[in-house]
Design an enzyme around this catalytic site. Structure first.
Site, PDB file in Angstrom:
ATOM      1  N   PRO A   1      35.132  70.092  70.631  1.00 44.46           N
ATOM      2  CA  PRO A   1      34.787  71.001  71.728  1.00 44.46           C
ATOM      3  C   PRO A   1      34.468  70.216  72.995  1.00 44.46           C
ATOM      4  O   PRO A   1      33.755  69.214  72.962  1.00 44.46           O
ATOM      5  CB  PRO A   1      33.547  71.729  71.193  1.00 44.46           C
ATOM      6  CG  PRO A   1      33.643  71.627  69.712  1.00 44.46           C
ATOM      7  CD  PRO A   1      34.296  70.303  69.450  1.00 44.46           C
ATOM      8  N   GLU A   2      35.017  70.663  74.126  1.00 45.53           N
ATOM      9  CA  GLU A   2      34.761  70.033  75.406  1.00 45.53           C
ATOM     10  C   GLU A   2      33.880  70.957  76.242  1.00 45.53           C
ATOM     11  O   GLU A   2      33.407  71.980  75.743  1.00 45.53           O
ATOM     12  CB  GLU A   2      36.089  69.697  76.085  1.00 45.53           C
ATOM     13  CG  GLU A   2      36.908  68.684  75.279  1.00 45.53           C
ATOM     14  CD  GLU A   2      38.199  68.254  75.959  1.00 45.53           C
ATOM     15  OE1 GLU A   2      38.415  68.620  77.131  1.00 45.53           O
ATOM     16  OE2 GLU A   2      38.989  67.536  75.322  1.00 45.53           O
TER      17      GLU A   2
ATOM     18  N   HIS B   1      28.180  74.032  54.584  1.00 43.84           N
ATOM     19  CA  HIS B   1      28.062  73.387  55.897  1.00 43.84           C
ATOM     20  C   HIS B   1      27.202  74.174  56.885  1.00 43.84           C
ATOM     21  O   HIS B   1      27.195  73.849  58.074  1.00 43.84           O
ATOM     22  CB  HIS B   1      29.429  73.101  56.520  1.00 43.84           C
ATOM     23  CG  HIS B   1      30.364  72.355  55.617  1.00 43.84           C
ATOM     24  ND1 HIS B   1      30.032  71.144  55.048  1.00 43.84           N
ATOM     25  CD2 HIS B   1      31.620  72.659  55.187  1.00 43.84           C
ATOM     26  CE1 HIS B   1      31.047  70.727  54.304  1.00 43.84           C
ATOM     27  NE2 HIS B   1      32.012  71.622  54.361  1.00 43.84           N
TER      28      HIS B   1
ATOM     29  N   ARG C   1      31.980  68.430  59.511  1.00 44.97           N
ATOM     30  CA  ARG C   1      32.089  66.968  59.595  1.00 44.97           C
ATOM     31  C   ARG C   1      30.760  66.273  59.881  1.00 44.97           C
ATOM     32  O   ARG C   1      30.676  65.058  59.824  1.00 44.97           O
ATOM     33  CB  ARG C   1      33.121  66.592  60.668  1.00 44.97           C
ATOM     34  CG  ARG C   1      34.498  67.185  60.390  1.00 44.97           C
ATOM     35  CD  ARG C   1      35.516  66.698  61.394  1.00 44.97           C
ATOM     36  NE  ARG C   1      36.731  67.504  61.332  1.00 44.97           N
ATOM     37  CZ  ARG C   1      37.783  67.333  62.108  1.00 44.97           C
ATOM     38  NH1 ARG C   1      37.788  66.368  63.012  1.00 44.97           N
ATOM     39  NH2 ARG C   1      38.846  68.108  61.993  1.00 44.97           N
TER      40      ARG C   1
END
Length: 271
Positions: free
Chosen positions: A2-3, A90, A109
């Site tokens: 994500p930016e 998660h 992750r």
């Protein structure tokens, strides 16, 4: 990863549901994120959330008892869901709210982070204090970027992606902005004229603003806070299109690596 637009879209999605809410409980199911989730995060229990801010790609949750610093990492997502929603794999951190809803952080992750600061972190925190200006504010302007570029031998693409220069112009948006400005990404930042930076600065702003308007860019993992994908992918002109035809001149787009990142440009349109 994500930016800035994706993080801003997430902020806008969760803020109305968090602000003015009391945090009933802080639940940490797995503290093994990019940095261990500190025990001090529990100090948020009983606090009222006053604001959800974004600085670069960090979310800063303001409360009456301190600040949570959140980064989505490569695959993290934040969602506001009913507190009794079944926990899935998660789901690492929850802020349980007095409204009966929870802010839930899921990160397969585990490159994201949840940290705590007693003081506002933007001036003092080591992750934030040396960041450059926000690209969508008046602090990011032609004279600033041109002056910062003087004497720089690095490529203009890695220059505008440097968070010490300006935050949040990640790989996708650097590719797109340089294409629209007609600037070859390999050119040395210090060799580009003020006139060309005068074109690039507003294009960076417009590209990021448009991506936010479209809900960000979904390539693999990113979804908005409501689970919907970002639609800016449909407007990408060069990113991910190496070897395909240029949408402007019908020439062949070239893909190279700059600063260890994939870079796509048109040798004819970008000089």
């Amino acid at each position: 990863m994500p930016e800035l637009p994706e993080v801003e879209v997430s902020r806008r999605g969760i803020a109305p549901h968090l602000e003015s809410q009391v945090i009933k409980q802080v639940i940490v199911r797995d503290a093994r994120l990019r940095w261990p989730v500190p025990e001090t995060l529990q100090q948020l229990t009983g606090a009222t959330i006053t604001q959800v801010e974004r600085r670069a790609k960090y979310l800063i949750i303001h409360t009456t008892q301190g600040y949570a610093i959140v980064h989505l990492g490569m695959s993290g997502k934040v969602r506001v869901i009913p507190t009794d929603t079944i926990v899935v794999k998660h789901d690492h951190v929850d802020l349980e709210l007095g409204s009966g809803w929870s802010l839930r952080f899921n990160d397969p992750r585990r490159f994201g982070c949840w940290l705590f600061s007693e003081e506002h972190p933007s001036l003092d925190h080591p992750l934030l204090r040396e960041l450059g200006p926000e690209p969508l504010t008046d602090d990011f302007h032609l004279d600033y970027l041109f002056n910062a570029s003087r004497g720089r031998s690095q490529s203009v693409k890695t220059f505008i992606m440097d968070n010490h220069v300006v935050v949040g112009v990640g790989n996708i948006y650097a590719n797109e902005s340089l294409f629209k400005a007609g600037i070859n990404p390999k050119r040395a930042a210090g060799r580009i004229s003020k006139a060309r930076y005068a074109k690039l600065v507003p294009i960076i702003k417009q590209t990021l603003a448009r991506a936010i308007e479209q809900g960000g860019t979904t390539l693999q993992d990113f979804t908005q806070a409501d689970g919907q994908p970002g639609y800016f992918k449909q407007e990408l002109m060069v990113y991910g299109r190496g070897g395909k035809l240029c949408m402007q001149c019908s020439g062949r787009l070239k893909e190279i690596r700059l600063g260890q990142r994939s870079t796509v440009y048109c040798p004819s349109c970008q000089r």
